[in-house]
Design a protein around this motif. Structure first.
Motif, PDB file in Angstrom:
ATOM      1  N   HIS A  18       0.813  -1.222   0.000  1.00 50.70           N
ATOM      2  CA  HIS A  18       0.000   0.000   0.000  1.00 50.70           C
ATOM      3  C   HIS A  18       0.842   1.265   0.000  1.00 50.70           C
ATOM      4  CE1 HIS A  18      -3.135  -2.878   0.749  1.00 50.70           C
ATOM      5  NE2 HIS A  18      -2.658  -3.168   1.946  1.00 50.70           N
ATOM      6  N   GLY A  19       1.998   1.239  -0.621  1.00 48.21           N
ATOM      7  CA  GLY A  19       2.794   2.433  -0.787  1.00 48.21           C
ATOM      8  C   GLY A  19       3.605   2.847   0.414  1.00 48.21           C
ATOM      9  N   ARG A  20       3.579   2.060   1.496  1.00 47.78           N
ATOM     10  CA  ARG A  20       4.376   2.426   2.660  1.00 47.78           C
ATOM     11  C   ARG A  20       5.857   2.228   2.351  1.00 47.78           C
ATOM     12  NH1 ARG A  20       0.346  -0.888   5.427  1.00 47.78           N
ATOM     13  NH2 ARG A  20      -1.247   0.468   6.303  1.00 47.78           N
ATOM     14  N   PRO A  21       6.717   2.986   3.028  1.00 53.65           N
ATOM     15  CA  PRO A  21       8.149   2.816   2.789  1.00 53.65           C
ATOM     16  C   PRO A  21       8.599   1.432   3.234  1.00 53.65           C
ATOM     17  CG  PRO A  21       7.762   4.241   4.683  1.00 53.65           C
ATOM     18  CD  PRO A  21       6.434   4.034   4.023  1.00 53.65           C
ATOM     19  N   PRO A  22       9.635   0.896   2.612  1.00 49.28           N
ATOM     20  CA  PRO A  22      10.089  -0.447   2.980  1.00 49.28           C
ATOM     21  C   PRO A  22      10.630  -0.484   4.399  1.00 49.28           C
ATOM     22  CG  PRO A  22      11.659   0.600   1.507  1.00 49.28           C
ATOM     23  CD  PRO A  22      10.461   1.495   1.547  1.00 49.28           C
ATOM     24  N   LEU A  23      10.483  -1.638   5.016  1.00 52.14           N
ATOM     25  CA  LEU A  23      11.031  -1.870   6.350  1.00 52.14           C
ATOM     26  C   LEU A  23      12.542  -1.684   6.301  1.00 52.14           C
ATOM     27  CD1 LEU A  23      10.166  -3.052   9.220  1.00 52.14           C
ATOM     28  CD2 LEU A  23      10.994  -5.238   8.333  1.00 52.14           C
ATOM     29  N   GLY A  46      16.768   5.971  12.890  1.00 61.70           N
ATOM     30  CA  GLY A  46      15.751   5.855  11.857  1.00 61.70           C
ATOM     31  C   GLY A  46      15.399   4.441  11.468  1.00 61.70           C
ATOM     32  N   ALA A  47      16.044   3.435  12.072  1.00 64.80           N
ATOM     33  CA  ALA A  47      15.723   2.045  11.749  1.00 64.80           C
ATOM     34  C   ALA A  47      14.364   1.660  12.325  1.00 64.80           C
ATOM     35  CB  ALA A  47      16.796   1.112  12.286  1.00 64.80           C
ATOM     36  N   ASP A  48      13.637   0.807  11.613  1.00 62.08           N
ATOM     37  CA  ASP A  48      12.371   0.299  12.134  1.00 62.08           C
ATOM     38  C   ASP A  48      12.601  -0.800  13.171  1.00 62.08           C
ATOM     39  OD1 ASP A  48      10.414   1.747  10.411  1.00 62.08           O
ATOM     40  OD2 ASP A  48      11.546   0.725   8.837  1.00 62.08           O
ATOM     41  N   LEU A  49      13.716  -1.494  13.044  1.00 57.99           N
ATOM     42  CA  LEU A  49      14.022  -2.602  13.947  1.00 57.99           C
ATOM     43  C   LEU A  49      15.522  -2.871  13.896  1.00 57.99           C
ATOM     44  CD1 LEU A  49      12.079  -5.869  14.478  1.00 57.99           C
ATOM     45  CD2 LEU A  49      14.469  -6.040  13.747  1.00 57.99           C
ATOM     46  N   VAL A  50      16.092  -3.212  15.060  1.00 58.07           N
ATOM     47  CA  VAL A  50      17.518  -3.533  15.142  1.00 58.07           C
ATOM     48  C   VAL A  50      17.657  -4.965  15.653  1.00 58.07           C
ATOM     49  CG1 VAL A  50      19.730  -2.938  16.195  1.00 58.07           C
ATOM     50  CG2 VAL A  50      18.121  -1.128  15.557  1.00 58.07           C
ATOM     51  N   THR A  62      13.059   1.605  19.917  1.00 58.69           N
ATOM     52  CA  THR A  62      13.170   0.834  18.673  1.00 58.69           C
ATOM     53  C   THR A  62      13.075  -0.655  18.998  1.00 58.69           C
ATOM     54  OG1 THR A  62      14.658   2.507  17.778  1.00 58.69           O
ATOM     55  CG2 THR A  62      14.624   0.371  16.665  1.00 58.69           C
ATOM     56  N   PRO A  63      12.228  -1.416  18.300  1.00 56.10           N
ATOM     57  CA  PRO A  63      12.190  -2.864  18.541  1.00 56.10           C
ATOM     58  C   PRO A  63      13.588  -3.470  18.407  1.00 56.10           C
ATOM     59  CG  PRO A  63      10.353  -2.212  17.160  1.00 56.10           C
ATOM     60  CD  PRO A  63      11.228  -0.997  17.296  1.00 56.10           C
ATOM     61  N   PHE A  64      13.958  -4.276  19.385  1.00 58.12           N
ATOM     62  CA  PHE A  64      15.328  -4.787  19.500  1.00 58.12           C
ATOM     63  C   PHE A  64      15.277  -6.308  19.626  1.00 58.12           C
ATOM     64  CE2 PHE A  64      19.135  -5.043  22.662  1.00 58.12           C
ATOM     65  CZ  PHE A  64      19.984  -5.461  21.648  1.00 58.12           C
ATOM     66  N   VAL A  65      15.759  -6.981  18.584  1.00 55.47           N
ATOM     67  CA  VAL A  65      15.798  -8.446  18.549  1.00 55.47           C
ATOM     68  C   VAL A  65      17.231  -8.905  18.767  1.00 55.47           C
ATOM     69  CG1 VAL A  65      15.355 -10.508  17.145  1.00 55.47           C
ATOM     70  CG2 VAL A  65      13.821  -8.521  16.979  1.00 55.47           C
ATOM     71  N   VAL A  89      12.113 -15.289  10.813  1.00 51.92           N
ATOM     72  CA  VAL A  89      12.612 -14.029  11.358  1.00 51.92           C
ATOM     73  C   VAL A  89      11.759 -12.863  10.875  1.00 51.92           C
ATOM     74  CG1 VAL A  89      14.566 -12.429  11.335  1.00 51.92           C
ATOM     75  CG2 VAL A  89      14.957 -14.873  11.672  1.00 51.92           C
ATOM     76  N   LEU A  90      11.384 -12.878   9.609  1.00 48.27           N
ATOM     77  CA  LEU A  90      10.563 -11.781   9.080  1.00 48.27           C
ATOM     78  C   LEU A  90       9.191 -11.743   9.758  1.00 48.27           C
ATOM     79  CD1 LEU A  90      10.464  -9.459   7.121  1.00 48.27           C
ATOM     80  CD2 LEU A  90       9.753 -11.039   5.322  1.00 48.27           C
ATOM     81  N   ALA A  91       8.665 -12.896  10.130  1.00 46.98           N
ATOM     82  CA  ALA A  91       7.389 -12.917  10.858  1.00 46.98           C
ATOM     83  C   ALA A  91       7.532 -12.225  12.214  1.00 46.98           C
ATOM     84  CB  ALA A  91       6.922 -14.362  11.042  1.00 46.98           C
ATOM     85  N   VAL A  92       8.675 -12.403  12.864  1.00 38.97           N
ATOM     86  CA  VAL A  92       8.935 -11.706  14.126  1.00 38.97           C
ATOM     87  C   VAL A  92       9.018 -10.203  13.883  1.00 38.97           C
ATOM     88  CG1 VAL A  92      10.581 -11.400  16.024  1.00 38.97           C
ATOM     89  CG2 VAL A  92      10.082 -13.695  15.166  1.00 38.97           C
ATOM     90  N   TYR A  93       9.725  -9.815  12.821  1.00 39.31           N
ATOM     91  CA  TYR A  93       9.830  -8.384  12.494  1.00 39.31           C
ATOM     92  C   TYR A  93       8.442  -7.777  12.267  1.00 39.31           C
ATOM     93  CZ  TYR A  93      14.864  -9.071  11.476  1.00 39.31           C
ATOM     94  OH  TYR A  93      16.199  -9.344  11.546  1.00 39.31           O
ATOM     95  N   ASP A  94       7.605  -8.482  11.500  1.00 33.28           N
ATOM     96  CA  ASP A  94       6.266  -7.969  11.209  1.00 33.28           C
ATOM     97  C   ASP A  94       5.456  -7.798  12.491  1.00 33.28           C
ATOM     98  OD1 ASP A  94       6.564  -7.751   8.471  1.00 33.28           O
ATOM     99  OD2 ASP A  94       5.792  -9.743   8.052  1.00 33.28           O
ATOM    100  N   GLU A  95       5.634  -8.733  13.401  1.00 34.61           N
ATOM    101  CA  GLU A  95       4.911  -8.673  14.676  1.00 34.61           C
ATOM    102  C   GLU A  95       5.325  -7.448  15.498  1.00 34.61           C
ATOM    103  OE1 GLU A  95       5.042 -11.229  18.818  1.00 34.61           O
ATOM    104  OE2 GLU A  95       5.382 -12.288  16.910  1.00 34.61           O
ATOM    105  N   LEU A  96       6.623  -7.093  15.431  1.00 37.43           N
ATOM    106  CA  LEU A  96       7.156  -6.054  16.302  1.00 37.43           C
ATOM    107  C   LEU A  96       7.073  -4.650  15.722  1.00 37.43           C
ATOM    108  CD1 LEU A  96      10.372  -7.793  17.704  1.00 37.43           C
ATOM    109  CD2 LEU A  96       8.066  -7.738  18.675  1.00 37.43           C
ATOM    110  N   THR A  97       6.883  -4.544  14.424  1.00 43.14           N
ATOM    111  CA  THR A  97       6.865  -3.210  13.792  1.00 43.14           C
ATOM    112  C   THR A  97       5.445  -2.814  13.444  1.00 43.14           C
ATOM    113  OG1 THR A  97       7.315  -4.233  11.637  1.00 43.14           O
ATOM    114  CG2 THR A  97       9.201  -3.426  12.873  1.00 43.14           C
ATOM    115  N   GLN A  98       5.149  -1.576  13.668  1.00 46.68           N
ATOM    116  CA  GLN A  98       3.827  -1.049  13.355  1.00 46.68           C
ATOM    117  C   GLN A  98       3.825  -0.538  11.913  1.00 46.68           C
ATOM    118  OE1 GLN A  98       1.223  -1.228  15.489  1.00 46.68           O
ATOM    119  NE2 GLN A  98       2.657  -2.395  16.773  1.00 46.68           N
TER     120      GLN A  98
END
Length: 379
Positions: free
Chosen positions: A10-15, A88-92, A112-115, A365-374
């Protein structure tokens, strides 16, 4: 890999993710490269923070990641460089204890979400052991999610106070392609000649020379193989604090053992081996060497300890940890029984097929990222 067109619906910037690597762990480096390749293929922006020389070893930029040089040190300048890279990172996502500690300092609770991924646990004795436990507690309490590559590491993270700890077994690259396998087979005689094992069996162990990895047990076991004709040669690739003790034991007893020091050609050593040995006293990690041995179709003798039985199943000879006699007997059986060796190789192929693929690891891992980022706002 199974790439998707984009991870920016939907046009959102990439993770945008930042992967932080200390640079001293081969398993961590290989995993970060594999993860970076899979994430980039899915439209994720990836920045790898690591010593600049690590790009030559793992090729992060070659799979589309950006590399930011961050030394292994936790001094203020290194932490500041890491803080700037994470801005500026969405997740580290940090890999290993020391890289995770530096990252916790750099993020400083900014939200910042931290894995954190634990590939192994750090071993030490005396005051340093207490220091490492303090680091572990600080890291897992700072992390949003801790991913452990084995059940033992997940349990350790939970005992240390992790809010959320999960099993996430990482994959190694699969068996070599046919041209690479053919090249390894072509090099086999040359490697064996360089090591001095042209007309004798070759036993290979790889790992740092530390007490918990049990190479002193392997040296003790080598005494029993002197009676075989021809006597096998044992080569141990690695460096560490036990080197002097092992060298003295080999020289005093005139054992058929060579200490090779640090080597960058572990795959060639395995391809040349008749038997691989993993004599560790403890093993919480998902052993890279055990996986490489089974992928290379080399019979493996390993200690029945920690995560190893779960990893290798019935595809290795498992012996009690610290028991040089049992280790010697298991290797002798393999060297004198070709049918048993072939049976282990076949079981190894089946066992390796049950391990997660690189694609499955990236997807988890990407499923975890999706869960943690809005969802990010439209630009």
């Amino acid at each position: 890999m199974t790439p998707v067109s984009s991870h920016a619906p939907h046009g959102r910037p990439p993770l945008r993710t930042v992967q932080v690597l200390g640079g001293g762990n081969a398993a961590g480096g290989a995993h970060v490269r594999s993860l970076a390749a899979g994430l980039v293929a899915r439209g994720v922006r990836v920045t790898v923070c690591a010593p600049e020389e690590s790009d030559g070893a793992y090729g992060f930029t070659g799979v589309g990641a950006e590399l930011v040089h961050v030394p292994r040190s936790s001094d203020p300048a290194s932490v500041a460089a890491l803080r700037a890279a994470c801005s500026g990172a969405d997740l580290v996502h940090a890999h290993g204890l020391h890289a995770s500690f530096r990252t916790s300092l750099a993020l400083g609770g900014r939200g910042t979400p931290f894995v954190v991924t634990w590939h192994d646990r750090a071993y030490a004795e005396g005051p340093r052991a207490h220091f490492l436990r303090v680091l572990e507690r600080r890291v897992v309490r700072a992390a949003t999610v801790v991913l452990g590559t084995t059940s033992a590491l997940v349990d350790r993270a939970r005992r240390s106070g992790a809010r959320d700890a999960r099993l996430a077994a990482v994959s190694l690259p699969g068996p070599r392609s046919a041209p690479a396998s053919e090249e390894a087979e072509r090099r086999r005689p040359k490697v064996r000649a360089e090591l001095g094992a042209v007309d004798r069996p070759l036993i290979v162990a790889v790992g740092s020379l530390e007490r918990h990895l049990g190479h002193d047990v392997l040296v003790d076991a080598a005494h029993a193989w002197q009676r075989l004709d021809p006597a096998p040669l044992v080569v141990i690739a690695g460096e560490g604090p036990l080197h002097g003790e092992l060298r003295r034991a080999v020289e005093t007893r005139d054992l058929p053992v060579r200490l090779l020091g640090r080597r960058e050609d572990a795959s060639d050593l395995l391809a040349a081996a008749d038997v691989a040995v993993l004599p560790c006293r403890s093993e919480d990690a998902r052993s890279t060497f055990a996986q490489e041995a089974l992928h290379a179709r080399v019979p493996l003798v390993a200690s029945r300890v920690g995560s190893l039985p779960e990893l290798v199943g019935d595809a290795a000879e498992l012996v009690p940890q610290g028991n040089a006699r049992a280790l010697a007997d298991a290797v002798t059986r393999l060297l004198t029984d070709p049918e048993h060796r072939e049976s282990l190789v076949r079981r190894g192929v089946r066992q390796a097929a049950t391990w997660p693929t690189e694609d499955q690891t990236v997807a988890q891992v990407l499923a975890v990222y999706d869960e943690l980022t809005q969802p990010r706002p439209l630009t």
